[in-house]
Every structure is written in structure tokens, then in C-alpha cells.
Design a protein around this motif. Sequence first.
Motif, short mmCIF file in Angstrom:
data_model
loop_
_atom_site.label_atom_id
_atom_site.label_comp_id
_atom_site.label_asym_id
_atom_site.label_seq_id
_atom_site.Cartn_x
_atom_site.Cartn_y
_atom_site.Cartn_z
N ARG A 1 0.99 -1.05 -0.12
CA ARG A 1 0.04 0.23 0.50
C ARG A 1 0.95 1.38 -0.14
O ARG A 1 0.48 2.72 -0.55
CB ARG A 1 -1.07 -0.17 1.17
CG ARG A 1 -2.21 -0.90 1.29
CD ARG A 1 -3.19 -0.95 1.96
NE ARG A 1 -2.84 -0.74 3.04
CZ ARG A 1 -2.45 -1.32 4.94
NH1 ARG A 1 -3.33 -2.95 3.87
NH2 ARG A 1 -2.47 -1.34 5.89
N ALA B 1 -6.13 4.28 -3.51
CA ALA B 1 -6.67 4.84 -5.31
C ALA B 1 -6.70 6.50 -5.04
O ALA B 1 -6.98 6.97 -4.56
CB ALA B 1 -8.44 4.13 -5.06
N TRP C 1 -9.06 1.86 -8.90
CA TRP C 1 -9.71 1.41 -8.25
C TRP C 1 -10.80 0.83 -9.07
O TRP C 1 -11.69 1.87 -9.86
CB TRP C 1 -10.16 2.01 -6.94
CG TRP C 1 -11.31 0.95 -6.10
CD1 TRP C 1 -11.39 -0.53 -6.90
CD2 TRP C 1 -11.96 0.95 -4.76
NE1 TRP C 1 -12.45 -0.62 -6.08
CE2 TRP C 1 -12.44 -0.30 -4.32
CE3 TRP C 1 -11.86 2.12 -4.00
CZ2 TRP C 1 -13.49 0.43 -4.22
CZ3 TRP C 1 -12.64 2.29 -3.04
CH2 TRP C 1 -13.89 1.39 -2.83
N TYR D 1 -8.77 -0.67 -0.08
CA TYR D 1 -8.70 0.34 -1.26
C TYR D 1 -8.78 1.34 -1.65
O TYR D 1 -8.01 2.62 -2.18
CB TYR D 1 -10.02 -0.28 -2.73
CG TYR D 1 -9.93 -2.02 -2.47
CD1 TYR D 1 -8.56 -2.54 -2.65
CD2 TYR D 1 -10.97 -3.12 -2.58
CE1 TYR D 1 -8.68 -3.72 -3.23
CE2 TYR D 1 -11.27 -3.61 -3.06
CZ TYR D 1 -10.01 -4.66 -3.17
OH TYR D 1 -9.96 -6.50 -3.47
N ALA D 2 -9.46 2.58 -0.71
CA ALA D 2 -10.07 3.40 -1.01
C ALA D 2 -9.22 4.07 -0.26
O ALA D 2 -8.06 5.49 -0.77
CB ALA D 2 -10.80 3.99 -0.16
N GLU D 3 -7.94 3.91 0.96
CA GLU D 3 -6.59 4.10 1.19
C GLU D 3 -5.79 4.11 -0.44
O GLU D 3 -4.58 5.14 -0.24
CB GLU D 3 -5.91 2.80 1.73
CG GLU D 3 -5.22 4.14 3.31
CD GLU D 3 -4.48 2.67 3.76
OE1 GLU D 3 -3.39 2.24 4.44
OE2 GLU D 3 -5.21 2.14 4.86
N ASP E 1 -13.77 -0.90 -8.96
CA ASP E 1 -15.34 -0.45 -8.48
C ASP E 1 -16.73 -0.78 -9.02
O ASP E 1 -17.08 -0.64 -9.54
CB ASP E 1 -15.10 1.27 -7.52
CG ASP E 1 -16.63 0.98 -5.92
OD1 ASP E 1 -16.35 -0.74 -6.39
OD2 ASP E 1 -16.72 1.88 -6.04
N ARG F 1 -12.16 -2.99 1.02
CA ARG F 1 -13.04 -1.52 0.18
C ARG F 1 -11.95 -0.32 1.00
O ARG F 1 -12.08 0.20 0.30
CB ARG F 1 -14.43 -1.49 0.45
CG ARG F 1 -15.35 -2.72 -0.19
CD ARG F 1 -16.60 -2.06 0.09
NE ARG F 1 -17.07 -0.94 -0.49
CZ ARG F 1 -17.02 -0.14 -2.61
NH1 ARG F 1 -17.53 -1.72 -2.65
NH2 ARG F 1 -17.14 0.62 -2.81
N SER F 2 -11.97 -0.18 2.02
CA SER F 2 -10.79 0.58 2.90
C SER F 2 -10.16 0.39 2.65
O SER F 2 -9.29 1.86 2.14
CB SER F 2 -11.64 0.52 4.53
OG SER F 2 -10.62 -0.32 5.26
N ILE G 1 -11.42 6.24 -9.05
CA ILE G 1 -11.96 5.70 -8.82
C ILE G 1 -13.18 5.73 -10.06
O ILE G 1 -13.05 5.96 -10.55
CB ILE G 1 -13.20 5.36 -7.64
CG1 ILE G 1 -12.44 5.60 -6.09
CG2 ILE G 1 -14.24 4.48 -7.40
CD1 ILE G 1 -12.71 5.83 -5.35
#
Length: 434
Positions: free
Chosen positions: A55, A107, A66, A103-105, A68, A100-101, A110
Motif C-alpha cells: 500500500r 486509490a 480502483w 482500496y480507498a486508502e 469499483d 474496501r477501506s 475510482i
Amino acid sequence: MIEHLAGDDIPSFFAKHGEAEFRRLEENETLLALADAEPDVLSLGGGAVMSAEVRERLRERAFTVWVDVDVDTCWARVSGSDRPLARNELKFRRLYDERRSLYAEVADAIVQDAEGLVLAAAGVVVESGSLARLAQLVPGGGSVALVSEPVVNGIHGADAQLALGARVAGVHELPTGEQAKQLEAVAALWEQLRIRRGDTLVALGGGCVTDAAGFAAATFMRGVDWVPVPTTLVGQVDAAIGGKTAIDLEQGKNLVGAFHWPARTVIDPALLGTLPERERREGLAEVVKTGLLAGSPLWELPDEEQVRACAVYKSAVCLRDPHDRGERMVLNLGHTFAHALEAAAGYDGVTHGQAVALGLLAAARMSGNADAERVVVDALDPKPVRVDRERAWAALARDKKGGRLVLLPRTGSPEVADVAPEEVRRALDALIDG
Ligand SMILES: NC(=O)c1ccc[n+]([C@@H]2O[C@H](COP(=O)([O-])OP(=O)(O)OC[C@H]3O[C@@H](n4cnc5c(N)ncnc54)[C@H](O)[C@@H]3O)[C@@H](O)[C@H]2O)c1
């Protein structure tokens, strides 16, 4: 890659060595790939982001997109497959929620589909109303020099300034039309600019403004970031995408320039609402060209979808060939003829759009592609122009780089080919009246 290294397929590797060993191998390979100095496209498995180190490197070294997809679609795609972590729906859904969190971190963007992925990778945003979000869409927090020309500035300049708010460090006007691409106009802009390295130049206007202001951005202080905000159909489907910037010389158009990929390209199709019909037709010729290359009737789509699809096509070609050394040549379909006709007319009396429409007609005929020929006639209705045949032929010979032409034997499958000069001459002559 992991299957290749392990000498085993993933389900049996999992069965023999367990998930922890798989993750170790995955982490190693991902970190190695992320350390590569050359740009790569890395397609990661859904679990790769479980590693904190991956990450961190993704944030540092990559532009991470990402894709999504909702959980039901994901499950429908993998259930019944041999994927080790997709055997039990409840566990699969829990994994989806947990990740999910993460990926958000990581990305940077999206997206929902492959087209969105191409646009994100190219830094292109296509969205009605995006002009109002300019302050968020111009990367970095620094100052902005807003560059436009009197017509567009009069119509959309105030909205752009309002959107940029306190970030505006200056508003500058180039002359309207091709005059913007004169060295004197760019020199005057260089003198006026009060931004520094790390700030951004925003170019609001048609292809003339984005070409000239983009060139100013490429050269000012040895290069500052820039964001084109194209306001014509030509700009939105073509000129503002791909990083080519240029000004004109006496000897010809676009003879001085630079490749300078924008930090972002903000395309707001709603801005086309104020575009005069004749300018729209100029852009339609490029839309038809793109649709023929892509093999899809993009000219039939409503504005926003049409602009998006064209932007996706051009972005993909330019990402694969950013410096115009290969595939990008296909974007010249019909343009060799077009340039010859424009030059023979002395850039007066034949618009670029009309010339491109005729050029597409010639390319379709020379390719023996009757479908493409019909499309060009139906959508663009090109009429032969009255120019000097010998002048046009001389201009074509000058322009035809390396003697090769882009043909379209089948719609959607452009090819670069050698064509006998007599055949090219015949095709050119058929575009000329009298
Ligand atoms: N860099 C590239 O890859 C690339 C590709 C294609 C074309 N180009 C260049 O683009 C230029 C042509 O661009 P163009 O066709 O956009 O012309 P343009 O920039 O001259 O704009 C056309 C006219 O439309 C007006 N206008 C622009 N937006 C408007 C709006 N939203 N509402 C009302 N009026 C508006 C302008 O004032 C201008 O009079 C050429 O110089 C060409 O070489 C560059």
C-alpha cells in the motif's frame, strides 16, 4: 506472473502451501514490479493491498486506479470458479467489505469500467458541469494562471474564475483563432505570466488556445503543469488530448511545439451549448474519423457520450504511443489529403473540418471500404473544393511522411500502407472541383 514463478496454478499453490505463502510471493513480486524504473501497467489481484508495504509503495510510486464493482457482480463473476477465496459466498462478501477501506486508502481514481480506467490513466475527466469543480480538479493547491481568448473568456471566463476562486493568480487572453498560435502571442503571454514552478496554467478555449497555451506551459520556466479545459468539439474530442502542443510558423502550421502531457484534462460537454453550429461541424469530422477508427458509430451518440467515447479512444492510442513514434499515426486517417487541400487553398476558403471530411472520403475509397464511404457521405456530406490541383499535389507530397498512408480496409481496423503515387493522385483529384 505468480503462477509462472511458482510453476503451479494458483488453486493448487494455495492447496499445497497455504494463503500466507501465496501472499509472501505476491508481495515480493508486487514490490519488485513497483520498484521498476520504467513505467508499467500492473494489474493486481484483489488481495495485494493486504500488505501495508504494498500500500505504501502504491501511494509513493504508482497511479492507482480502483475498478469499483459492486459485490453482487463480483460474486456472479467468481462463484463456481476455482478461485480459492471465492468458495463461500458469506466469506466472500465479508472479504469484499474488509478490503474496501484498503482500496480507498490507495486509490488515486475510482472507476466503474475499462473506459473509465483509460480516462483516469490519461488524467482526463469528462463530465457535464465539471467547469464548476475546477478548483478541485486542477491538481496541487498552487496558484493558477487562467489563459483564454476574448470570445470564450466573454462567455465562460467568469464561471471559470468563480470556480477557481482564490487560486487565480492572473487572467490572460490570447488572440481568437489561429492568431493565438503566432510566436508573438505566446511571447506576450510568457511576459505576462506571474506563476512559478509548481503552479498551474489552465487553458480555457478551443484547440488554438490549448495548443498555444499548452506550448507556453511546456516552455515557461522550462515547463509548468497545465490543464486544458476545451470548449469546442474539436478540442474536446481531439486537440486537448494526448499532450501535443504547438504554434505555427510562416512555412506551415504546428511546426514548433512540444509534447507536454497535461496534469489533467477537464472536459465539460455542457460548454458546447454555446458553440456555433459551424464550429460543431468542424468537430463532427473528427468524431466521424474516431468512430471509423474505433469501429463504432460514435457520431450517432448524444453529446456527452460522444465526447467521452472519442476521448477514450484518443487517450488509449496516445497512452500507448505518447511520442508519436508508431500507432498514433492512425489518428492521421484522412488528414494527409486534408492538409493538402487546406494548403492549396492557402488556408482560406476551405475549413479544416471540410478538408478532413474530404480526406476521410479519399481514405475510404482508397481502402475499398464502401461502408466507411457511405458513413462519411451521410454524416458529413463533403463536396469537392475548387483549389489548384498541382498545388494540392505538391503539398501532399511534402506532408506524406515516409510515403505511407493510413488506410481503413475494414471499419475499426486501420492499417498503415504504401500506396502507389498514381493511386494517391487519383484519390486527391477526385476531391477537387473543376
Ligand atoms: N494538439 C492537437 O493534438 C490538435 C489536434 C487537433 C487540432 N489541433 C489544433 O486545434 C486548432 C483548431 O481548434 P478549434 O477548431 O477548437 O478552433 P478555435 O480554437 O479557433 O475555436 C473555434 C472558434 O470557436 C469559438 N469558441 C470556442 N469555444 C466556444 C464556445 N464554447 N462557445 C462559443 N464559441 C466558442 C472560438 O472563439 C473560435 O472563434 C488548430 O490550430 C489545430 O491545429 C490540435
